[in-house]
Design a protein around this motif. Structure first.
Motif, PDB file in Angstrom:
ATOM      1  N   PHE B 341       0.909  -1.358   0.113  1.00  0.00           N
ATOM      2  CA  PHE B 341      -0.118   0.006   0.076  1.00  0.00           C
ATOM      3  C   PHE B 341       0.519   1.330   0.033  1.00  0.00           C
ATOM      4  CE2 PHE B 341      -2.183  -3.633   1.656  1.00  0.00           C
ATOM      5  CZ  PHE B 341      -3.069  -3.868   1.160  1.00  0.00           C
ATOM      6  N   GLY B 342       2.424   0.776   0.118  1.00  0.00           N
ATOM      7  CA  GLY B 342       2.742   2.206   0.008  1.00  0.00           C
ATOM      8  C   GLY B 342       3.402   2.886   1.122  1.00  0.00           C
ATOM      9  N   GLU B 343       4.533   3.355   1.250  1.00  0.00           N
ATOM     10  CA  GLU B 343       4.209   4.342   1.920  1.00  0.00           C
ATOM     11  C   GLU B 343       3.800   5.565   2.666  1.00  0.00           C
ATOM     12  OE1 GLU B 343       8.525   3.446   2.640  1.00  0.00           O
ATOM     13  OE2 GLU B 343       8.173   2.030   4.078  1.00  0.00           O
ATOM     14  N   GLY B 344       3.740   5.726   1.403  1.00  0.00           N
ATOM     15  CA  GLY B 344       2.753   7.572   1.729  1.00  0.00           C
ATOM     16  C   GLY B 344       1.630   7.687   3.294  1.00  0.00           C
ATOM     17  N   GLU B 345       1.346   9.034   2.691  1.00  0.00           N
ATOM     18  CA  GLU B 345      -0.099   9.507   3.638  1.00  0.00           C
ATOM     19  C   GLU B 345      -1.193   8.958   3.396  1.00  0.00           C
ATOM     20  OE1 GLU B 345      -1.621  12.778   6.266  1.00  0.00           O
ATOM     21  OE2 GLU B 345      -0.200  13.640   4.831  1.00  0.00           O
ATOM     22  N   TYR B 346      -0.959   8.375   1.932  1.00  0.00           N
ATOM     23  CA  TYR B 346      -2.621   7.751   1.334  1.00  0.00           C
ATOM     24  C   TYR B 346      -1.955   6.708   0.118  1.00  0.00           C
ATOM     25  CZ  TYR B 346      -4.321  11.868   2.808  1.00  0.00           C
ATOM     26  OH  TYR B 346      -4.606  13.667   3.419  1.00  0.00           O
ATOM     27  N   PHE B 347      -3.687   5.329   0.553  1.00  0.00           N
ATOM     28  CA  PHE B 347      -3.200   4.376  -0.433  1.00  0.00           C
ATOM     29  C   PHE B 347      -4.034   5.137  -2.487  1.00  0.00           C
ATOM     30  CE2 PHE B 347      -5.064   0.718  -1.671  1.00  0.00           C
ATOM     31  CZ  PHE B 347      -4.331   0.349  -3.231  1.00  0.00           C
ATOM     32  N   GLN B 348      -3.512   5.026  -3.572  1.00  0.00           N
ATOM     33  CA  GLN B 348      -4.492   5.288  -3.911  1.00  0.00           C
ATOM     34  C   GLN B 348      -4.866   4.174  -5.226  1.00  0.00           C
ATOM     35  OE1 GLN B 348      -4.805   9.020  -7.439  1.00  0.00           O
ATOM     36  NE2 GLN B 348      -3.411   9.148  -6.230  1.00  0.00           N
ATOM     37  N   ILE B 368      -7.298   6.561   0.403  1.00  0.00           N
ATOM     38  CA  ILE B 368      -7.448   5.857   1.900  1.00  0.00           C
ATOM     39  C   ILE B 368      -6.520   6.437   2.358  1.00  0.00           C
ATOM     40  CG2 ILE B 368      -7.728   4.015   3.503  1.00  0.00           C
ATOM     41  CD1 ILE B 368      -8.758   1.960   0.802  1.00  0.00           C
ATOM     42  N   ARG B 369      -6.756   7.107   3.569  1.00  0.00           N
ATOM     43  CA  ARG B 369      -5.276   8.244   4.479  1.00  0.00           C
ATOM     44  C   ARG B 369      -4.715   6.471   5.276  1.00  0.00           C
ATOM     45  NH1 ARG B 369      -5.084   9.729   9.652  1.00  0.00           N
ATOM     46  NH2 ARG B 369      -2.622  11.179  10.134  1.00  0.00           N
ATOM     47  N   LEU B 370      -3.246   5.893   4.981  1.00  0.00           N
ATOM     48  CA  LEU B 370      -3.183   5.295   5.680  1.00  0.00           C
ATOM     49  C   LEU B 370      -2.561   5.803   6.909  1.00  0.00           C
ATOM     50  CD1 LEU B 370      -0.914   4.243   3.074  1.00  0.00           C
ATOM     51  CD2 LEU B 370      -2.497   3.176   3.491  1.00  0.00           C
ATOM     52  N   CYS B 371      -3.903   5.636   8.310  1.00  0.00           N
ATOM     53  CA  CYS B 371      -3.921   5.868   9.528  1.00  0.00           C
ATOM     54  C   CYS B 371      -2.911   5.328  10.714  1.00  0.00           C
ATOM     55  CB  CYS B 371      -5.298   6.689   9.916  1.00  0.00           C
ATOM     56  SG  CYS B 371      -4.793   7.185  11.366  1.00  0.00           S
ATOM     57  N   PRO B 372      -2.634   5.039  11.168  1.00  0.00           N
ATOM     58  CA  PRO B 372      -1.871   4.724  12.347  1.00  0.00           C
ATOM     59  C   PRO B 372      -2.883   4.467  13.829  1.00  0.00           C
ATOM     60  CG  PRO B 372      -0.359   6.489  12.630  1.00  0.00           C
ATOM     61  CD  PRO B 372      -1.666   6.720  11.112  1.00  0.00           C
ATOM     62  N   ASP B 373      -3.601   5.579  13.648  1.00  0.00           N
ATOM     63  CA  ASP B 373      -5.083   5.229  14.557  1.00  0.00           C
ATOM     64  C   ASP B 373      -6.282   4.648  14.533  1.00  0.00           C
ATOM     65  OD1 ASP B 373      -3.503   6.463  16.055  1.00  0.00           O
ATOM     66  OD2 ASP B 373      -3.494   8.204  15.070  1.00  0.00           O
ATOM     67  N   CYS B 374      -6.147   4.834  12.957  1.00  0.00           N
ATOM     68  CA  CYS B 374      -7.976   4.166  12.823  1.00  0.00           C
ATOM     69  C   CYS B 374      -7.833   3.471  10.624  1.00  0.00           C
ATOM     70  CB  CYS B 374      -9.362   4.931  12.847  1.00  0.00           C
ATOM     71  SG  CYS B 374      -9.182   6.224  11.763  1.00  0.00           S
ATOM     72  N   SER B 375      -9.115   2.958  10.692  1.00  0.00           N
ATOM     73  CA  SER B 375      -9.020   2.622   9.499  1.00  0.00           C
ATOM     74  C   SER B 375      -8.204   3.800   8.513  1.00  0.00           C
ATOM     75  CB  SER B 375      -9.696   1.667   9.071  1.00  0.00           C
ATOM     76  OG  SER B 375     -11.323   2.313   8.682  1.00  0.00           O
ATOM     77  N   GLY B 376      -8.680   4.988   8.749  1.00  0.00           N
ATOM     78  CA  GLY B 376      -8.200   5.282   8.142  1.00  0.00           C
ATOM     79  C   GLY B 376      -9.384   6.736   6.890  1.00  0.00           C
ATOM     80  N   TRP B 377     -10.124   7.589   7.249  1.00  0.00           N
ATOM     81  CA  TRP B 377     -11.066   8.352   6.529  1.00  0.00           C
ATOM     82  C   TRP B 377     -10.321   7.982   4.413  1.00  0.00           C
ATOM     83  CZ3 TRP B 377     -11.122  12.512   2.411  1.00  0.00           C
ATOM     84  CH2 TRP B 377     -10.091  12.997   2.562  1.00  0.00           C
ATOM     85  N   ARG B 378     -11.319   8.206   4.157  1.00  0.00           N
ATOM     86  CA  ARG B 378     -11.727   8.032   2.441  1.00  0.00           C
ATOM     87  C   ARG B 378     -12.190   9.511   1.916  1.00  0.00           C
ATOM     88  NH1 ARG B 378     -13.752   1.892   2.577  1.00  0.00           N
ATOM     89  NH2 ARG B 378     -13.743   1.710   0.440  1.00  0.00           N
ATOM     90  N   LEU B 379     -11.856   8.987   0.272  1.00  0.00           N
ATOM     91  CA  LEU B 379     -12.130   9.693  -0.652  1.00  0.00           C
ATOM     92  C   LEU B 379     -12.333   8.921  -2.403  1.00  0.00           C
ATOM     93  CD1 LEU B 379     -12.927  12.406  -1.828  1.00  0.00           C
ATOM     94  CD2 LEU B 379     -10.186  13.228  -2.214  1.00  0.00           C
ATOM     95  N   ILE B 380     -12.613   9.488  -2.656  1.00  0.00           N
ATOM     96  CA  ILE B 380     -13.640   8.545  -4.119  1.00  0.00           C
ATOM     97  C   ILE B 380     -13.729   9.894  -5.194  1.00  0.00           C
ATOM     98  CG2 ILE B 380     -15.213   6.764  -5.319  1.00  0.00           C
ATOM     99  CD1 ILE B 380     -15.500   5.829  -2.172  1.00  0.00           C
ATOM    100  N   TYR B 381     -13.512   9.498  -6.069  1.00  0.00           N
ATOM    101  CA  TYR B 381     -13.764  10.402  -7.068  1.00  0.00           C
ATOM    102  C   TYR B 381     -14.039   8.889  -8.078  1.00  0.00           C
ATOM    103  CZ  TYR B 381     -10.940  14.007  -6.165  1.00  0.00           C
ATOM    104  OH  TYR B 381     -10.557  15.206  -4.635  1.00  0.00           O
TER     105      TYR B 381
END
Lengths: 573, 445
Positions: B341-348, B368-381
């Protein structure tokens, strides 16, 4: 024409004499359980006193003969042969009577999947006979879609010379699905057939007698509130079960001013209260068929719920956190104190409060007082508490019934979006305690009410008010080119099946229903209509190759309106 | 009279007056013969099998699992709302302990419907199970562990899409290999998003698989995985198109095989999915499932037509697939997620999704935000157009998804992003899906 209605009930046999739609006389004799014929004869004798000297009389008879035989386990020893095919394991069903599973299998569209094994049929029939069966039922899974296996097995047994007193074929009893119920219904029918035949012969002999000469026709009440001829009752005796409760509902319908709207009928007796539901002027049926003595049948029956609550119910006291609560029934306490009994009853509460004018008010008050004092209540508080408890329990039951009805499964989008409206618009009460409790219960439910003038005998009036019922179920499968009407044992080809559309199916169903009614000798046999219909495509691959029409048509059920003159009504007859 | 060992609530809704088109497999009489068989077997008289009427689901129920473009009303018929309501009722009956188990035997089905809904695909518009799952979590707790075992012959790509990054859900789909059947997906390597890697379990089976193969997979893979994950609730999305008579698939499973599967799985809730052998399969499969759910003898359930045997080479393939699945399950936590999923802040990810029923093509870009504290918020276009012409597109939409148990940072970022995209005005519609607050809003140009 004059009509006599007789209902042979559990305790009493009631009779009513109807002339030109008016009650002109009533009679009541105790039922002799050893000899129901004797009770019937006595009631006939008494009620014939109202006969005017000329004109014909029709006798409508509701008996507990089959009901009792089924409850008491009497009648002819019988067994059932069945073609269950694969599916539910019938061995686990524990039918409660000898059941012989046979090979042969019809599928849901009425196609033969496995042939009937004729040798097996005869061997099973012989075995049943050897084990003591005098009557025989034959029922197959999906025989309402294709009765050939049952018919063939029936013919084999008839030709076998085994000499069964009755052989009942399942498909003749109902056009509806439910194999276990079909087996049970056929079995019960075969078991009570001889009894009913014997009963019919005696009735026919009675009618030969001089004093009954005016009685030209005898009709037997059915569980669906309709009537059938004596002869038909020998073929389908199982349909006579539970005709008593049906007669009471018919009586209420016949007497009520509310003929078209939704109503709840509440018949309050001494021990029990029976609740029935009227929807748009027609009584509601049991969804799958009548249940009796633990047997589930396909017999069409009016819906009634009987609860252990009545004028003579036991009064129970519960004290919760210092608050006294009364709970009534389900058992009977005995005769109310006001009428000479020793324990307080709801009737005593009503008498003490002068809501009812029967018996000895002083004794009723005294008895309530004995109950009230240890609880720290005045007799008046206790009596009022009992009345409130009765009303509360009754309303709770009525609401529960309607709540269940409001949740009945529906299978189309349109019905779910606009479900049928069962909700009552009026409460119709009958029975002795009705005058006290119906106004209170109706008020609690926010309904207007009507109290019918008869506390007893409405069942006999209902018997007189009954009209014939007859129904057929037409199942036409235009892909298989087969048309089936189980009630008349018809299973034949559809000519030019491609042209057999919904319109044709409807016409055919109406025509068959009318001719069936005519063959049964019923009046108004042209007045048939469609009560249920379904029509579905049959698709193969992605092409429509046929249609299945399933249509239930029946003679319009009717109830005679019956008027009452004041002097006949309660207490003055 | 029969008495059920487990009390079963049956929500039967055949939608006798609804179809996609009159000759379509998803048509009025799909459950006609099933009804006839159930009635004729007397199953509704069994003590402990109780029938219930579905209710009509509301927009909000559907919006917990979906983003309907442009609105719920535009996408969903009354029939869908009833199927959804019936499925939710199945959950309610179990949660309220009115029954031990519930069977939502209803149509139209739902397991191909994904989170974003532009139309119908695979005969499905909205996802009955997914909406039920969100209903259960809404009622109980977002921490409820729910397992969905989808036994339809088609890959449950819709359910997979909705829960693929959801740590609260275990989604197992057993299906005919995607290389041989719609929708084509469902490979063993599709194993879930960054926050729920390994909790999407796909078990593709070779065409020809019969009772033996299916039950092998149940015993050797599904049951051990369930035992390992310890769900609070087990849902069976019971498609019936593995049946040997099904016209759309190539499997060899019998009604008794399905009953055995149900018996082994012991699901709390069963929901019908596909299955289009309406005469030769469904009546028998449904009787089998109902008997098994109630704990009654199903050994006498048998189709009129003999069952073909499973081809001999199939079993070896199934054993190998099972081995792969189990190895993947066992090592799911050892996989280096940054490689996936990569090491950036977001997986795309970018996807094209085809809507066969409505012949639409959706193009999707998801972050998808690769968040250490939750499953991460998402943005879908997302943008959908007619398959043959992108000119028919109604324009791009955006959906901001705040998952259950979102951390404050993800929540704040998601809310800001929603406002921002709306302000920019480049999308024709922007949606905010916030299950935890049960808030579903959208902005329109």
């Amino acid at each position: 024409m004059d009509i006599i209605g007789i209902d042979v009930g559990g305790t009493n046999t009631d009779a009513a004499f109807i002339r030109h739609g008016r009650v002109v006389g009533m009679a009541k004799v105790p039922t002799n359980h050893e000899d129901l014929i004797e009770s019937t004869k006595q009631a006939m004798n008494e009620i014939m006193a109202y006969y005017a000297t000329s004109g014909q009389v029709q006798l409508h008879l509701s008996t507990t003969l089959s009901t009792n035989a089924i409850i008491e386990g009497t009648g002819s020893p019988a067994a059932a042969l069945g073609m269950p095919g694969p599916g539910v394991n019938l061995a686990a069903l524990d039918l409660g009577f000898p059941f012989f599973p046979l090979g042969g299998y019809i599928d849901h569209r009425g196609r033969e999947v496995a042939e009937l094994n004729e040798g097996e049929v005869l061997a099973a029939a012989k075995e049943a006979k050897r084990a003591g069966a005098e009557a025989l039922a034959i029922a197959g899974k999906f025989s309402h879609r294709n009765p050939v296996h049952e018919q063939r097995a029936g013919a084999l047994v008839a030709a076998s010379g085994l000499g069964f007193s009755n052989v009942t074929l399942g498909h003749r009893l109902s056009g509806r699905a439910n194999f276990p119920r079909r087996v049970v219904t056929a079995y019960l029918n075969s078991r009570v057939a001889s009894l009913q035949t014997h009963f019919c012969r005696i009735i026919e002999n009675l009618l030969e007698m001089e004093k009954y000469r005016a009685i030209r026709e005898v009709l037997i009440l059915k569980a669906d509130g309709g009537t059938m001829s004596l002869e038909e009752s020998c073929q389908l005796p199982v349909e006579t079960i539970l005709s008593g409760p049906a007669a009471s509902i018919l009586g209420a319908q016949a007497l009520s001013k509310h003929t078209q709207e939704n109503a709840v009928i509440v018949d309050i007796g001494g021990t029990t209260t029976d609740i029935a539901v009227i929807v748009a002027g027609e009584p509601l049926y049991q969804r799958r068929g009548a249940d009796i003595a633990g047997y589930r049948t396909l017999v069409p029956a009016l819906f009634t719920r009987s609860i252990g609550l009545g004028g003579d119910s036991e009064v129970h006291v519960q004290v919760e956190e210092g608050e006294v609560r009364f709970r009534l029934g389900p058992r009977r306490a005995g005769t109310p104190a006001a009428m000479g009994g020793s324990r307080p009853t709801p009737t005593d509460a009503a008498v003490a409060l002068e809501m009812a004018r029967i018996g000895d008010r002083g004794r009723a008050r005294e008895c309530i007082k004995e109950l009230a004092e240890p609880l720290g209540l005045s007799w008046r508080q206790a009596a009022q508490g009992i009345i409130e408890a009765f009303t509360g329990q009754l309303v709770e039951e009525v609401r529960a019934i309607y709540q269940r009805l409001a949740g009945i499964p529906l299978y189309t989008v349109s019905e779910i979006l606009a479900p049928p409206d069962f909700h009552p618009r009026v409460m119709v009460g009958l029975g002795g305690p009705a005058q006290v409790f119906i106004p209170l219960a109706a008020k609690l439910m926010g309904l207007p009410w009507e109290i019918l003038p008869f506390s007893e005998g409405a069942n006999a009036i209902g018997a007189a008010a009954a009209r014939p019922t007859a129904a057929i179920t037409l199942h036409a499968d235009t892909e298989l080119e087969v048309l089936t009407i189980p009630e008349i044992g018809y299973h034949g080809r559809i000519d030019r099946a491609l042209l057999f559309d919904r319109q044709r199916a409807r016409q055919e169903a109406l025509r068959q229903a009318a001719s069936y009614a005519q063959r049964l000798g019923l009046p108004d046999h042209e007045d048939v209509y469609i009560v249920e219909e379904e029509s579905f495509n049959v698709v193969r691959g992605f092409h429509t190759v046929g249609r299945i029409h399933s249509i239930r048509a029946q003679l319009r059920p009717r109830v005679r309106r019956i008027e009452v003159t004041e002097d006949i009504a309660d207490g003055k007859a | 009279m029969l008495t059920a060992k487990h009390k079963v609530g049956l929500i039967f809704f055949p939608a006798f007056d609804w179809c996609i088109t009159p000759d379509h497999p998803e048509r009025e009489e799909r459950l006609l013969y099933t009804r006839d068989q159930i009635l004729e077997e007397g199953l509704l008289d069994v003590e402990g099998i109780e029938e219930y009427r579905p209710f009509v689901a509301e927009d909000k129920d559907i919006l917990r699992a979906h983003v309907c473009v442009p609105s719920v009303a535009a996408r969903v018929t009354e029939s869908h709302r009833i199927a959804v309501g019936g499925t939710m009722l199945a959950a309610d009956l179990v949660l309220d302990k009115k029954v031990d188990r519930a069977f939502a035997l209803l149509r139209p089905p739902g397991h191909h419907a994904m989170r974003i809904v532009h139309g119908s695909r695979g005969f499905c518009t909205v996802n009955n199970e997914a909406i039920m799952v969100e209903h259960i979590r809404h009622r109980l707790s977002p921490k409820t562990r729910i397992a969905i075992v989808d036994t339809d012959a088609h890959h449950a790509d819709g359910t997979q899409d909705i829960f693929y990054n959801d740590p609260g859900i275990l989604h197992i789909s057993i299906h005919q290999d995607g290389r041989t059947l719609y929708p084509g997906t469902g490979d063993v390597q599709e194993r879930g998003g960054p926050a729920a890697y390994g909790q999407t379990v796909n078990i593709p089976l070779p065409p020809g698989t019969g009772d033996e193969g299916l039950l092998y997979v149940m015993e050797k893979a599904v049951m051990p995985i369930l035992a390992d994950w310890e769900p609070d609730i087990i849902i069976n999305a019971a498609g019936q198109d593995n049946h040997f008579t099904d016209p759309l698939t190539h499997m060899n499973v019998s009604a008794r095989g399905y009953a055995r599967l149900t018996d082994m799985l012991g699901p709390d809730i069963v929901v019908l999915e596909g299955g289009y052998s309406i005469e030769g399969g469904l009546p028998y499969v449904n009787v089998g499932i109902l008997l098994a759910l109630a704990g009654l003898d199903y050994s006498h359930v048998k189709e009129p037509v003999p069952q073909p045997t499973q081809p001999p080479q199939v079993m070896g393939q199934i054993e190998r697939i099972t081995e792969t699945v189990m190895r993947a399950w066992a090592t799911r936590d050892q996989v280096d997620r940054s490689r996936l999923f990569g090491e950036g802040e977001y997986f795309q990810r970018h996807r094209a999704i085809y809507y066969d029923t409505d012949n639409l093509l959706e193009e999707q870009r998801e972050l998808i935000r690769l968040c250490p504290d939750c499953s991460g918020w998402r943005l879908i276009y997302s943008k959908a157009s007619g398959y043959y012409s992108s000119l028919t597109s109604r324009g791009q939409i955006a959906a901001v998804v705040i998952p259950w148990l979102a951390c404050p940072k993800c929540r704040a970022e998601a809310e800001d992003k929603y406002e921002l995209i709306a302000k920019e005005g480049r999308c024709r519609q922007v949606f905010l899906q916030d299950v935890a607050r049960d808030a579903f809003t959208n902005w329109r140009k």
